[in-house]
Design an enzyme around this catalytic site. Structure first.
Site, short mmCIF file in Angstrom:
data_model
loop_
_atom_site.label_atom_id
_atom_site.label_comp_id
_atom_site.label_asym_id
_atom_site.label_seq_id
_atom_site.Cartn_x
_atom_site.Cartn_y
_atom_site.Cartn_z
N TYR A 4 -33.08 43.34 51.33
CA TYR A 4 -32.15 42.32 50.83
C TYR A 4 -31.06 42.00 51.83
O TYR A 4 -30.57 40.88 51.90
CB TYR A 4 -31.48 42.81 49.53
CG TYR A 4 -32.15 42.37 48.27
CD1 TYR A 4 -33.50 42.65 48.04
CD2 TYR A 4 -31.44 41.69 47.29
CE1 TYR A 4 -34.11 42.26 46.86
CE2 TYR A 4 -32.05 41.30 46.11
CZ TYR A 4 -33.37 41.58 45.90
OH TYR A 4 -33.96 41.18 44.73
N ASP A 51 -37.43 44.26 36.10
CA ASP A 51 -37.87 43.15 35.25
C ASP A 51 -39.08 43.57 34.41
O ASP A 51 -39.17 43.26 33.22
CB ASP A 51 -38.28 41.93 36.10
CG ASP A 51 -37.15 40.92 36.24
OD1 ASP A 51 -35.97 41.34 36.21
OD2 ASP A 51 -37.45 39.72 36.38
C1 IPM Z 1 -31.34 40.68 39.77
C2 IPM Z 1 -31.63 39.28 40.26
C3 IPM Z 1 -30.99 39.09 41.62
C4 IPM Z 1 -31.63 40.09 42.56
C5 IPM Z 1 -31.08 37.67 42.19
C6 IPM Z 1 -30.54 36.64 41.23
C7 IPM Z 1 -30.42 37.56 43.52
O1 IPM Z 1 -32.99 39.03 40.28
O2 IPM Z 1 -30.17 41.02 39.58
O3 IPM Z 1 -32.30 41.42 39.55
O4 IPM Z 1 -32.69 39.84 43.12
O5 IPM Z 1 -31.04 41.17 42.75
MG MG Z 2 -34.15 40.57 39.47
#
Ligand code: IPM
Ligand code: MG
Length: 350
Positions: free
Chosen positions: A135, A245
């Site tokens: 990231y 997720d």
């Molecule tokens: C999360 C989201 C974020 C991430 C995005 C919106 C940048 O998906 O908080 O999981 O990837 O961290």
């Molecule tokens: Mg996410």
């Protein structure tokens, strides 16, 4: 107790209004001040994380965030995208430890797409490293090389970054079922071989906690096959984004799940695990419970007020038991309510 309130975009302002009402009802000495983050900040200040917000967030003990993002900003240059504001506030405040619980409320057992016996009683905690990995890795970019476009990112971790997030996971496991599963891709990626080695070393500090290792592809599979085998899962930023997720959907209701992002001193940013849901924004139908539960996590982790946290959580359980449901968790036989009514019900239950 200073709280920086960032409603954000989409359904953010609606769900935040309910969480703020709940916090005010507790009669704690909370100071709350609002600021802009995300798309709304791009529109108002041409910066997804403007200076005024930076100052307020730094001065506060905790940040409560709604959600950021929306299609109107998706084609902006990267620096002017709402998500960029989120990544910057995480990095600036040093919020390296992201805690994402996935809990199945018994009342919502039918909301999951998995068989009830697979998910009944589910209670897992994903601990995601939040300020490192691919990231934030440099170098990165898209450029022209040998006459064609070339895109690249860099995955990296230092051993101290790995050790500190592993310690968060082990400490959390001590308050739960004393099991940590560390997720990596050591069969392919050197960076995650280091992750595995450091995890094994760190485990020696916690002889009372059981450590296992799992490759991320297998972890994705095991999460849907037999999720109850997990207690605490710990992993890097990228894998944690994806697995959290997946884990949230085991409960069938991402609208229910809070999250905490903490620094080394328990200063934290608290936000629902779901996004800004632009499709239902402004309609008064969004589920405010994940934001309300995020406020409970804030009271627990940053302010050490376990009693108030439990009061909020008990109130949420009560409204579910009363059969009140927003659209995302509605099923026949229950009572469909809007955002405000759900907030009213939590207040009444408090
Ligand atoms: C999360 C989201 C974020 C991430 C995005 C919106 C940048 O998906 O908080 O999981 O990837 O961290
Ligand atoms: Mg996410």
């Amino acid at each position: 107790m200073k709280i920086c309130v960032l409603p954000g975009d989409g359904i953010g302002p609606e769900i935040m209004a309910e969480a703020v009402r709940v916090l005010k009802a507790l009669d704690l000495k909370l100071e709350m001040e609002e600021a802009l983050l995300g798309g709304c900040a791009v529109d108002a200040a041409k910066d997804p994380f403007p200076e005024a917000t930076q100052a307020l967030a730094k001065a506060a003990d905790a940040v409560l965030l709604g959600a950021v993002g929306g299609p109107q900003w998706d084609n902006n240059p990267r620096e002017l995208r709402p998500e960029r504001g989120l990544l910057r506030i995480r990095k600036d405040l040093g919020l390296f430890a992201n805690l994402r619980p996935a809990i199945l409320y018994p009342e919502l057992a039918n909301a999951s797409t998995l068989k009830p016996e697979v998910v009944a009683g589910l209670d897992i905690l994903i601990v995601r490293e939040l300020t490192g990995d691919i990231y934030f890795g440099q170098p990165r970019g898209i450029e022209l090389r040998d006459g064609e476009r070339y895109g690249y990112n860099t995955m990296h971790y230092t051993e101290s970054e790995i050790r500190r997030i592993l310690r968060v996971a082990f400490d959390a496991a001590r308050k739960r079922n004393r099991k940590v599963c560390s997720v990596d891709k050591m069969n392919v990626l050197e960076c995650t071989q280091l992750w595995r080695d450091v995890a094994t070393e760190t485990a020696k500090e916690y002889p009372d906690v059981e450590l296992s290792h799992m490759l991320v592809d297998n972890a994705a599979m095991q999460l849907v096959k037999n999720p109850k085998q997990f207690d605490v899962m710990v992993t890097g930023n990228m894998f944690g984004d994806i697995l959290s997720d997946e884990a949230s959907m085991l409960t069938g209701s991402i609208g229910m799940l809070p999250s905490a992002s903490l620094d080394a001193d328990n200063k934290g940013l608290y936000e629902p695990s779901h996004g800004s849901a632009p499709d239902i924004a402004g309609k008064g139908v969004a589920n405010p419970l994940a934001t309300i539960l995020s406020a409970a996590m804030m009271l627990r982790y940053t302010f050490g007020n376990e009693e108030s946290a439990q009061r909020i959580e008990a109130a949420v359980k009560k409204v579910l038991a009363q059969g009140l449901r927003t659209g995302d968790i509605y099923e026949p036989g229950t009572t469909r309510v809007g955002t405000r009514e759900m907030g009213d019900a939590v207040l009444a239950a408090l």
